[in-house]
Design a protein around this motif. Sequence first.
Motif, PDB file in Angstrom:
ATOM      1  N   ARG A  34       0.534 -16.122 -14.064  1.00 50.07           N
ATOM      2  CA  ARG A  34       0.488 -14.733 -13.813  1.00 50.07           C
ATOM      3  C   ARG A  34      -0.364 -14.034 -14.642  1.00 50.07           C
ATOM      4  N   ILE A  35      -0.105 -14.106 -15.883  1.00 52.16           N
ATOM      5  CA  ILE A  35      -0.769 -13.309 -16.797  1.00 52.16           C
ATOM      6  C   ILE A  35      -2.476 -13.798 -16.824  1.00 52.16           C
ATOM      7  N   SER A  36      -2.676 -14.735 -16.595  1.00 58.48           N
ATOM      8  CA  SER A  36      -4.038 -15.209 -16.455  1.00 58.48           C
ATOM      9  C   SER A  36      -4.806 -14.394 -15.440  1.00 58.48           C
ATOM     10  N   GLU A  37      -4.041 -14.424 -14.166  1.00 59.76           N
ATOM     11  CA  GLU A  37      -4.695 -13.755 -13.173  1.00 59.76           C
ATOM     12  C   GLU A  37      -4.608 -12.188 -13.170  1.00 59.76           C
ATOM     13  N   LYS A  38      -3.647 -11.680 -13.936  1.00 61.14           N
ATOM     14  CA  LYS A  38      -3.712 -10.113 -13.997  1.00 61.14           C
ATOM     15  C   LYS A  38      -4.753  -9.802 -15.052  1.00 61.14           C
ATOM     16  N   HIS A  39      -5.014 -10.671 -16.126  1.00 55.91           N
ATOM     17  CA  HIS A  39      -6.088 -10.101 -17.195  1.00 55.91           C
ATOM     18  C   HIS A  39      -7.437 -10.771 -17.074  1.00 55.91           C
ATOM     19  N   ASP A  42      -9.767 -17.443 -16.368  1.00 53.02           N
ATOM     20  CA  ASP A  42      -9.975 -18.420 -15.674  1.00 53.02           C
ATOM     21  C   ASP A  42      -9.327 -19.827 -15.906  1.00 53.02           C
ATOM     22  N   TYR A  43      -8.120 -19.806 -16.123  1.00 50.73           N
ATOM     23  CA  TYR A  43      -7.486 -20.991 -16.711  1.00 50.73           C
ATOM     24  C   TYR A  43      -6.609 -21.646 -15.428  1.00 50.73           C
ATOM     25  N   THR A  44      -6.546 -23.046 -15.831  1.00 51.04           N
ATOM     26  CA  THR A  44      -5.404 -23.622 -14.866  1.00 51.04           C
ATOM     27  C   THR A  44      -4.584 -24.701 -15.857  1.00 51.04           C
ATOM     28  N   PHE A  45      -3.660 -24.884 -15.469  1.00 53.69           N
ATOM     29  CA  PHE A  45      -2.678 -25.707 -16.571  1.00 53.69           C
ATOM     30  C   PHE A  45      -2.030 -26.965 -15.943  1.00 53.69           C
ATOM     31  N   GLU A  46      -2.030 -27.894 -16.656  1.00 52.00           N
ATOM     32  CA  GLU A  46      -1.694 -29.157 -16.567  1.00 52.00           C
ATOM     33  C   GLU A  46      -0.485 -29.637 -17.694  1.00 52.00           C
ATOM     34  N   ILE A  47       0.370 -30.499 -17.474  1.00 48.64           N
ATOM     35  CA  ILE A  47       1.542 -30.809 -18.267  1.00 48.64           C
ATOM     36  C   ILE A  47       1.185 -32.274 -18.844  1.00 48.64           C
ATOM     37  N   LYS A  48       1.573 -32.438 -20.074  1.00 40.19           N
ATOM     38  CA  LYS A  48       1.501 -33.534 -20.817  1.00 40.19           C
ATOM     39  C   LYS A  48       3.079 -33.954 -21.251  1.00 40.19           C
ATOM     40  N   LYS A  49       3.621 -35.084 -20.721  1.00 38.61           N
ATOM     41  CA  LYS A  49       5.111 -35.394 -21.268  1.00 38.61           C
ATOM     42  C   LYS A  49       5.055 -36.249 -22.533  1.00 38.61           C
ATOM     43  N   ILE A  50       5.489 -35.848 -23.577  1.00 45.73           N
ATOM     44  CA  ILE A  50       5.716 -36.393 -24.931  1.00 45.73           C
ATOM     45  C   ILE A  50       7.059 -36.917 -25.346  1.00 45.73           C
ATOM     46  N   VAL A  51       7.097 -38.104 -25.727  1.00 40.49           N
ATOM     47  CA  VAL A  51       8.477 -38.548 -26.211  1.00 40.49           C
ATOM     48  C   VAL A  51       8.632 -38.376 -27.733  1.00 40.49           C
ATOM     49  N   THR A  52       9.834 -37.775 -27.987  1.00 40.93           N
ATOM     50  CA  THR A  52       9.883 -37.467 -29.657  1.00 40.93           C
ATOM     51  C   THR A  52      10.943 -38.393 -29.943  1.00 40.93           C
ATOM     52  N   ASP A 218      -7.160 -21.368 -32.248  1.00 43.85           N
ATOM     53  CA  ASP A 218      -7.601 -21.320 -30.683  1.00 43.85           C
ATOM     54  C   ASP A 218      -7.394 -19.742 -30.311  1.00 43.85           C
ATOM     55  N   LYS A 219      -8.655 -19.016 -30.262  1.00 44.90           N
ATOM     56  CA  LYS A 219      -8.514 -17.711 -30.130  1.00 44.90           C
ATOM     57  C   LYS A 219      -8.170 -17.340 -28.584  1.00 44.90           C
ATOM     58  N   GLN A 220      -8.564 -18.134 -27.768  1.00 44.52           N
ATOM     59  CA  GLN A 220      -8.242 -17.975 -26.337  1.00 44.52           C
ATOM     60  C   GLN A 220      -6.884 -18.091 -25.967  1.00 44.52           C
ATOM     61  N   ILE A 221      -6.147 -19.177 -26.654  1.00 42.27           N
ATOM     62  CA  ILE A 221      -4.860 -19.334 -26.218  1.00 42.27           C
ATOM     63  C   ILE A 221      -3.922 -18.061 -26.789  1.00 42.27           C
ATOM     64  N   ARG A 222      -4.314 -17.757 -28.245  1.00 41.79           N
ATOM     65  CA  ARG A 222      -3.608 -16.696 -28.861  1.00 41.79           C
ATOM     66  C   ARG A 222      -3.659 -15.565 -27.943  1.00 41.79           C
ATOM     67  N   GLN A 223      -4.933 -15.129 -27.557  1.00 40.21           N
ATOM     68  CA  GLN A 223      -5.271 -13.977 -26.778  1.00 40.21           C
ATOM     69  C   GLN A 223      -4.166 -14.215 -25.419  1.00 40.21           C
ATOM     70  N   LEU A 224      -4.143 -15.279 -24.830  1.00 42.29           N
ATOM     71  CA  LEU A 224      -3.441 -15.185 -23.727  1.00 42.29           C
ATOM     72  C   LEU A 224      -1.731 -15.068 -24.039  1.00 42.29           C
ATOM     73  N   LEU A 225      -1.403 -15.972 -25.075  1.00 42.29           N
ATOM     74  CA  LEU A 225       0.061 -15.723 -25.507  1.00 42.29           C
ATOM     75  C   LEU A 225       0.379 -14.477 -26.103  1.00 42.29           C
ATOM     76  N   ALA A 226      -0.474 -13.800 -26.372  1.00 43.44           N
ATOM     77  CA  ALA A 226      -0.143 -12.449 -27.064  1.00 43.44           C
ATOM     78  C   ALA A 226       0.519 -11.586 -25.747  1.00 43.44           C
ATOM     79  N   TYR A 227       0.082 -11.643 -24.668  1.00 43.80           N
ATOM     80  CA  TYR A 227       0.762 -10.988 -23.467  1.00 43.80           C
ATOM     81  C   TYR A 227       2.218 -11.524 -22.960  1.00 43.80           C
ATOM     82  N   TYR A 228       2.043 -12.565 -23.523  1.00 41.88           N
ATOM     83  CA  TYR A 228       3.714 -13.428 -23.092  1.00 41.88           C
ATOM     84  C   TYR A 228       4.604 -13.101 -24.295  1.00 41.88           C
TER      85      TYR A 228
END
Length: 323
Positions: A34-39, A42-52, A218-228
């Motif tokens: 939602r934030i990506s579209e608003k601002h 042009d990002y898409t997302f995928e999940i990577k599962k990790i066992v801890t 990672d400036k792109q990610i930090r810019q995105l997360l700042a809105y969140y």
Amino acid sequence: MAAANMEKRVIVVGTRQSALALTQTGQVIDELKRISEKHGFDYTFEIKKIVTKGDRILDVTLSKVGGKGLFVKEIEQALVDGVIDLAVHSMKDMPFELPEGLINGAIPKRVDPRDCLVMRDGSSLDDLPVGARIGTSSLRRSCQLKHARPDLKLESIRGNIDSRIRKLETEGFDAVVLAAAGLTRMGWQDQISASIPVDVCLPAVGQGALGIECRENDKQIRQLLAYYNDTETELTVRAERSFLGALNGGCQVPIGAYCVISDADQGNKVERQLVMTGMVGSPDGATMLKEVMQGTNPEQLGRDVAAALIARGADRILAEIGG
């Protein structure tokens, strides 16, 4: 206003593979979309599962597994290695010290920070019969409940939320203790028999909040997360985490903290204050040290509350249990 950078990017999101972790990660991704579209990102997302490590070892109580970051280290390594671009953690699982080059890029708005009881019968802690068997893997929860109700029998229980709830029937517990936030995020609020007041059971540091971790460069990610990021949640969690760091504690020791924001009337102006309660207790519940302080600097407040508890012997309690 649209973002200037319209570069296409697939953002890989790392998470544990439990139902709760995947559910809250999906909720985070929905919000980031939602934030990506608003601002204009042009990002898409995928999940990577990790066992801890914490996911692999289920037959030992957390306090005996040892070490910090039981549920985050492998995910953080994937972040450092560039395998993933950001990680979604339950903030209460995150150690105070992050690996070099990693930061909390966002702390979204906190949900209910309290612990809760899922019970066979009843709707409050007082409804539990004398000698009731209570399941929890947390020394923090067991020491506070023993302090409030010395008659209760606290027993170790591990596993995901649904498996712990099932053990009410399969292993004959009268109640299990869980974080209300987890049940809320899963949409299972109707399973909550009773929320435990914070003056009875102080939450874990950061409980109810998420930590969205990323690489510092990672400036792109930090810019995105700042809105969140939610500023109020960030301030209160920073105070709690400063307290954790000053006590050199982890999620598996009997340390609790909860910070809220209070607006104090200073005559001609309203001053925003952080009010924090910190707790260190002995595993048997016999000793329970609490301090309440207020201030405006979150890191200083956390250190001040920790220092007050250390002056009363909190460091000795933690040393005895390897905290």
